[in-house]
Write a protein that holds these residues in place. Structure first.
Motif, PDB file in Angstrom:
ATOM      1  N   ILE A 174     -75.153 -50.202  28.078  1.00 19.25           N
ATOM      2  CA  ILE A 174     -75.365 -48.871  28.677  1.00 19.25           C
ATOM      3  C   ILE A 174     -76.863 -48.547  28.636  1.00 19.25           C
ATOM      4  O   ILE A 174     -77.424 -48.012  29.599  1.00 19.25           O
ATOM      5  N   THR A 175     -77.488 -48.896  27.507  1.00 15.19           N
ATOM      6  CA  THR A 175     -78.932 -48.678  27.370  1.00 15.19           C
ATOM      7  C   THR A 175     -79.686 -49.387  28.496  1.00 15.19           C
ATOM      8  O   THR A 175     -80.601 -48.839  29.110  1.00 15.19           O
ATOM      9  N   ARG A 176     -79.246 -50.617  28.763  1.00 11.71           N
ATOM     10  CA  ARG A 176     -79.873 -51.402  29.826  1.00 11.71           C
ATOM     11  C   ARG A 176     -79.675 -50.736  31.202  1.00 11.71           C
ATOM     12  O   ARG A 176     -80.578 -50.677  32.024  1.00 11.71           O
ATOM     13  N   GLN A 177     -78.474 -50.228  31.406  1.00  3.46           N
ATOM     14  CA  GLN A 177     -78.191 -49.539  32.673  1.00  3.46           C
ATOM     15  C   GLN A 177     -79.069 -48.301  32.840  1.00  3.46           C
ATOM     16  O   GLN A 177     -79.453 -47.942  33.936  1.00  3.46           O
ATOM     17  N   VAL A 202     -91.029 -42.045  27.106  1.00  2.00           N
ATOM     18  CA  VAL A 202     -89.783 -41.971  26.331  1.00  2.00           C
ATOM     19  C   VAL A 202     -89.760 -43.127  25.338  1.00  2.00           C
ATOM     20  O   VAL A 202     -89.910 -44.291  25.727  1.00  2.00           O
ATOM     21  N   GLU A 203     -89.560 -42.821  24.055  1.00  2.00           N
ATOM     22  CA  GLU A 203     -89.505 -43.872  23.043  1.00  2.00           C
ATOM     23  C   GLU A 203     -88.078 -44.348  22.867  1.00  2.00           C
ATOM     24  O   GLU A 203     -87.138 -43.575  23.048  1.00  2.00           O
ATOM     25  N   GLU A 239     -85.028 -36.317  26.837  1.00  2.00           N
ATOM     26  CA  GLU A 239     -85.098 -35.902  25.424  1.00  2.00           C
ATOM     27  C   GLU A 239     -84.025 -34.863  25.093  1.00  2.00           C
ATOM     28  O   GLU A 239     -83.461 -34.865  24.014  1.00  2.00           O
ATOM     29  N   ARG A 240     -83.762 -33.968  26.046  1.00  2.00           N
ATOM     30  CA  ARG A 240     -82.745 -32.932  25.823  1.00  2.00           C
ATOM     31  C   ARG A 240     -81.364 -33.535  25.540  1.00  2.00           C
ATOM     32  O   ARG A 240     -80.537 -32.936  24.874  1.00  2.00           O
ATOM     33  N   HIS A 241     -81.120 -34.738  26.095  1.00  2.00           N
ATOM     34  CA  HIS A 241     -79.806 -35.349  25.918  1.00  2.00           C
ATOM     35  C   HIS A 241     -79.803 -36.463  24.878  1.00  2.00           C
ATOM     36  O   HIS A 241     -78.776 -37.071  24.625  1.00  2.00           O
ATOM     37  N   ARG A 242     -80.981 -36.734  24.306  1.00  2.00           N
ATOM     38  CA  ARG A 242     -81.108 -37.877  23.399  1.00  2.00           C
ATOM     39  C   ARG A 242     -80.081 -37.838  22.257  1.00  2.00           C
ATOM     40  O   ARG A 242     -79.363 -38.819  22.028  1.00  2.00           O
ATOM     41  N   GLY A 270     -73.797 -43.660  19.361  1.00  2.00           N
ATOM     42  CA  GLY A 270     -74.166 -45.034  19.013  1.00  2.00           C
ATOM     43  C   GLY A 270     -74.813 -45.775  20.172  1.00  2.00           C
ATOM     44  O   GLY A 270     -74.904 -47.001  20.165  1.00  2.00           O
ATOM     45  N   ILE A 271     -75.244 -45.025  21.187  1.00  2.00           N
ATOM     46  CA  ILE A 271     -75.887 -45.661  22.347  1.00  2.00           C
ATOM     47  C   ILE A 271     -77.397 -45.446  22.243  1.00  2.00           C
ATOM     48  O   ILE A 271     -77.861 -44.306  22.296  1.00  2.00           O
ATOM     49  N   PRO A 272     -78.163 -46.533  22.068  1.00  2.00           N
ATOM     50  CA  PRO A 272     -79.612 -46.344  21.954  1.00  2.00           C
ATOM     51  C   PRO A 272     -80.235 -45.932  23.291  1.00  2.00           C
ATOM     52  O   PRO A 272     -79.774 -46.354  24.347  1.00  2.00           O
ATOM     53  N   VAL A 273     -81.252 -45.086  23.217  1.00  2.00           N
ATOM     54  CA  VAL A 273     -82.012 -44.715  24.417  1.00  2.00           C
ATOM     55  C   VAL A 273     -83.054 -45.813  24.637  1.00  2.00           C
ATOM     56  O   VAL A 273     -83.648 -46.299  23.681  1.00  2.00           O
TER      57      VAL A 273
END
Ligand SMILES: [Fe+2]
Ligand SMILES: [Fe+2]
Length: 326
Positions: free
Chosen positions: A225-228, A308-309, A287-290, A297-300
């Motif tokens: 998901i992070t990749r997507q 964005v970090e 960031e608001r949704h981070r 458990g889904i990394p940004v």
């Protein structure tokens, strides 16, 4: 032998209440592009350059609306044939309809301002040639996007594709709010206010889908998901920031003319935010949704370009981009 997916017998199961509630909001929030005061958005009110520049941005937006019709339309069909819960099918179908409505705004605006733009437009000046070249180059890239998206259904689990829809909606809700607030033309300010409401609904619904589906995923799947999300950033970049060239193959002078045209369109009353404002607004929206995303458990992903970090995701030049549209 397992049976081929089929829409029958179907089901009326409601598992995710939020998704049902979000879908139900579609009815009272319905609106018609035909009812806007289109006389205010007419070539007689502008110079020819202003007409072309506004049609340019609306055609750029239309790329993402068109891919939205296709992506959500096909997702609705997949949800039905794979027997997903009932509100998933209906919510996705309503989103596909919303995308038609957004594309309709683009069609009508171009039709009023610059009839024939872009498909049957005959450019007369250098700027007009460049405007048309930019749009046609983007639509060529769009073909590549669509082929990859279509083939994704066979490559990835349905749950993964569905759980990634939310990322584009974060960007969509943001850009349309900004354009609506800055527009000085009543057609655009009204249309984009309505579109923002549609997008807020899309965001609530896609987050609900993501929350439910990611529950059953392992860490490896969550990292997909992070990749997507990173793919989503790249795909939407020409509209929400500036084109990222790992995917977008555009003319050398694309960005120069893109900026020039956006500036003219802005002066004519179409409230497109400047690139620097877009960068900051997109970063803040993510960031608001981070915390919501990370709590699942889904990394940004790290998105250096807009500050964005997060987790480093390498996307190679020419790699298929499987992102979802606005
Ligand atoms: Fe849309
Ligand atoms: Fe959307």
């Amino acid at each position: 032998m397992s049976e081929k997916p089929n829409i029958f017998p179907g089901n009326w199961d409601v598992i995710t209440e939020t998704l049902l509630k979000t879908y139900e909001l579609w009815f009272p929030q319905n609106w018609s592009p035909a009812d806007l005061p289109w006389d205010e958005c007419d070539s007689k009110n502008f110079t020819r350059e202003e007409c072309v520049a506004q049609s340019y941005w609306m055609s750029k937006l239309a790329l993402f609306e068109k891919s939205g019709i296709g992506a959500f339309g096909s997702a609705a069909l997949k949800a039905a044939t794979h027997n997903m819960e009932d509100p998933t099918k209906k919510f996705l179908t309503a989103v596909a309809f919303d995308e038609c409505r957004h594309d309709e705004i683009c069609r009508r605006a171009c039709g009023r301002l610059c009839p024939g733009f872009p498909y049957r437009f005959k450019p007369e000046t250098e700027l007009e040639v460049k405007a048309l070249n930019n749009i046609m180059a983007m639509y060529e890239n769009g073909k590549r996007y669509w082929s990859a998206f279509e083939s994704a259904w066979d490559k990835y689990p349905l749950e993964l594709i569905f759980s990634s829809f939310f990322f584009a909606e974060i960007g969509a809700q943001l850009i349309f709010r900004e354009v609506g607030e800055r527009s000085r033309n009543v057609v655009f300010s009204t249309a984009f206010r309505n579109i923002t409401r549609d997008e807020s609904r899309h965001l609530t619904g896609t987050l609900a889908m993501m929350e439910r589906l990611s529950n059953e995923m392992n860490d490896k799947e969550k990292l997909m998901i992070t990749r997507q999300m990173k793919h989503g950033f790249i795909y939407l970049s020409p509209l929400l920031f500036k084109p990222i060239d790992v995917f977008w193959k555009l003319p050398e002078d694309f960005f120069y003319y893109d900026q020039k045209l956006e500036e003219i369109a802005y002066k004519a009353g179409l409230g497109i935010p400047k690139v620097e404002d877009r960068r900051e607004a997109w970063m803040k929206a993510i960031e608001r949704h981070r915390s919501k995303i990370e709590d699942l458990g889904i990394p940004v992903p790290e998105i250096e370009e807009i500050g964005v970090e997060g987790v480093k995701i390498n996307v190679k030049k020419g790699e298929d981009i499987i992102a979802t549209p606005l």
